[in-house]
Design a protein around this motif. Structure first.
Motif, PDB file in Angstrom:
ATOM      1  N   ALA A  36       0.818  -1.218   0.000  1.00 12.00           N
ATOM      2  CA  ALA A  36       0.000   0.000   0.000  1.00 12.00           C
ATOM      3  C   ALA A  36       0.851   1.268   0.000  1.00 12.00           C
ATOM      4  CB  ALA A  36      -0.924   0.004   1.213  1.00 12.00           C
ATOM      5  N   GLY A  37       2.166   1.118   0.097  1.00 11.91           N
ATOM      6  CA  GLY A  37       3.057   2.273   0.092  1.00 11.91           C
ATOM      7  C   GLY A  37       3.103   3.022   1.400  1.00 11.91           C
ATOM      8  N   LEU A  38       2.801   2.325   2.500  1.00 10.89           N
ATOM      9  CA  LEU A  38       2.768   2.977   3.806  1.00 10.89           C
ATOM     10  C   LEU A  38       4.016   2.744   4.640  1.00 10.89           C
ATOM     11  CD1 LEU A  38      -0.943   2.159   4.682  1.00 10.89           C
ATOM     12  CD2 LEU A  38      -0.004   4.264   3.697  1.00 10.89           C
ATOM     13  N   ALA A  76       4.686   6.590   0.955  1.00 12.05           N
ATOM     14  CA  ALA A  76       5.216   6.950  -0.354  1.00 12.05           C
ATOM     15  C   ALA A  76       4.951   8.400  -0.724  1.00 12.05           C
ATOM     16  CB  ALA A  76       4.632   6.023  -1.422  1.00 12.05           C
ATOM     17  N   THR A  77       3.887   8.988  -0.191  1.00 12.97           N
ATOM     18  CA  THR A  77       3.547  10.372  -0.519  1.00 12.97           C
ATOM     19  C   THR A  77       3.103  11.118   0.732  1.00 12.97           C
ATOM     20  OG1 THR A  77       1.198   9.941  -0.946  1.00 12.97           O
ATOM     21  CG2 THR A  77       2.717   9.664  -2.815  1.00 12.97           C
ATOM     22  N   VAL A  92      -2.937   8.560   6.763  1.00  7.12           N
ATOM     23  CA  VAL A  92      -2.572   7.704   7.891  1.00  7.12           C
ATOM     24  C   VAL A  92      -2.792   8.458   9.202  1.00  7.12           C
ATOM     25  CG1 VAL A  92      -0.650   6.572   9.087  1.00  7.12           C
ATOM     26  CG2 VAL A  92      -0.972   6.220   6.639  1.00  7.12           C
ATOM     27  N   SER A  93      -2.380   9.715   9.259  1.00  3.08           N
ATOM     28  CA  SER A  93      -2.580  10.516  10.464  1.00  3.08           C
ATOM     29  C   SER A  93      -4.060  10.602  10.822  1.00  3.08           C
ATOM     30  CB  SER A  93      -2.017  11.925  10.282  1.00  3.08           C
ATOM     31  OG  SER A  93      -0.625  11.877  10.137  1.00  3.08           O
ATOM     32  N   ALA A  94      -4.893  10.824   9.822  1.00  6.61           N
ATOM     33  CA  ALA A  94      -6.338  10.910  10.052  1.00  6.61           C
ATOM     34  C   ALA A  94      -6.902   9.561  10.499  1.00  6.61           C
ATOM     35  CB  ALA A  94      -7.039  11.399   8.791  1.00  6.61           C
ATOM     36  N   ALA A  95      -6.425   8.484   9.894  1.00  9.88           N
ATOM     37  CA  ALA A  95      -6.900   7.140  10.259  1.00  9.88           C
ATOM     38  C   ALA A  95      -6.503   6.785  11.682  1.00  9.88           C
ATOM     39  CB  ALA A  95      -6.362   6.103   9.277  1.00  9.88           C
ATOM     40  N   VAL A  96      -5.273   7.088  12.057  1.00 14.53           N
ATOM     41  CA  VAL A  96      -4.798   6.800  13.409  1.00 14.53           C
ATOM     42  C   VAL A  96      -5.583   7.628  14.427  1.00 14.53           C
ATOM     43  CG1 VAL A  96      -2.801   7.021  14.953  1.00 14.53           C
ATOM     44  CG2 VAL A  96      -2.521   6.013  12.685  1.00 14.53           C
ATOM     45  N   ALA A  97      -5.838   8.892  14.106  1.00 11.11           N
ATOM     46  CA  ALA A  97      -6.617   9.748  15.009  1.00 11.11           C
ATOM     47  C   ALA A  97      -8.036   9.213  15.172  1.00 11.11           C
ATOM     48  CB  ALA A  97      -6.646  11.180  14.486  1.00 11.11           C
ATOM     49  N   ARG A  98      -8.641   8.792  14.076  1.00 15.21           N
ATOM     50  CA  ARG A  98     -10.004   8.244  14.166  1.00 15.21           C
ATOM     51  C   ARG A  98     -10.007   6.937  14.931  1.00 15.21           C
ATOM     52  NH1 ARG A  98     -14.383   7.553   9.408  1.00 15.21           N
ATOM     53  NH2 ARG A  98     -16.021   6.644  10.671  1.00 15.21           N
TER      54      ARG A  98
END
Length: 124
Positions: free
Chosen positions: A61-63, A77-78, A85-91
């Motif tokens: 997934a390029g993470l 990757a970008t 990722v930051s938003a997903a971890v926060a959620r």
């Protein structure tokens, strides 16, 4: 800012299991450090198979980046992936059940569609 729909789509497409998200969270805590699969197994109290599958999925997934020696480190990757990722971890930190439901629903979408085909419809 990421919309809730975009975030849900990212979560559904990037994580085939909650374990993969947990691996990513652990690697993201210390982005300058690379961890071996064995260190991840110990830190997470997970099986080697779960960790190796999660690493392969996150790498695809390029993470994360996996070095030739097998050590993995958080390196999206970008910048857009980093933001997602930051938003997903926060959620995940604030609504873990909701994130788990997104992951499980995406992983079992074919099974859900099959089961829904046999659901009895009520007459109006």
């Amino acid at each position: 800012m990421t919309s809730q729909e975009d975030l849900a789509a990212f979560i559904a497409s990037s994580f085939r299991s909650v374990w993969a998200l947990e691996v990513l969270c652990l690697l993201r805590q210390s982005p300058e450090c690379a961890l071996s699969p064995e260190e991840l197994v110990t830190a997470m109290r997970a099986s080697e198979l779960v960790v190796r599958q999660s690493l392969a999925e996150l790498n695809a997934a390029g993470l994360i980046l996996i070095a030739e020696d097998g050590f993995a480190k958080y390196q999206p990757a970008t910048a857009e992936l980093d933001r997602l990722v930051s938003a997903a971890v926060a959620r995940y930190a604030t609504a873990p059940d909701g994130v788990r439901r997104i992951i499980v629903k995406a992983a079992n979408s074919g099974l859900t569609a099959f089961a829904d085909a046999f659901r009895l419809k009520r007459k109006p």
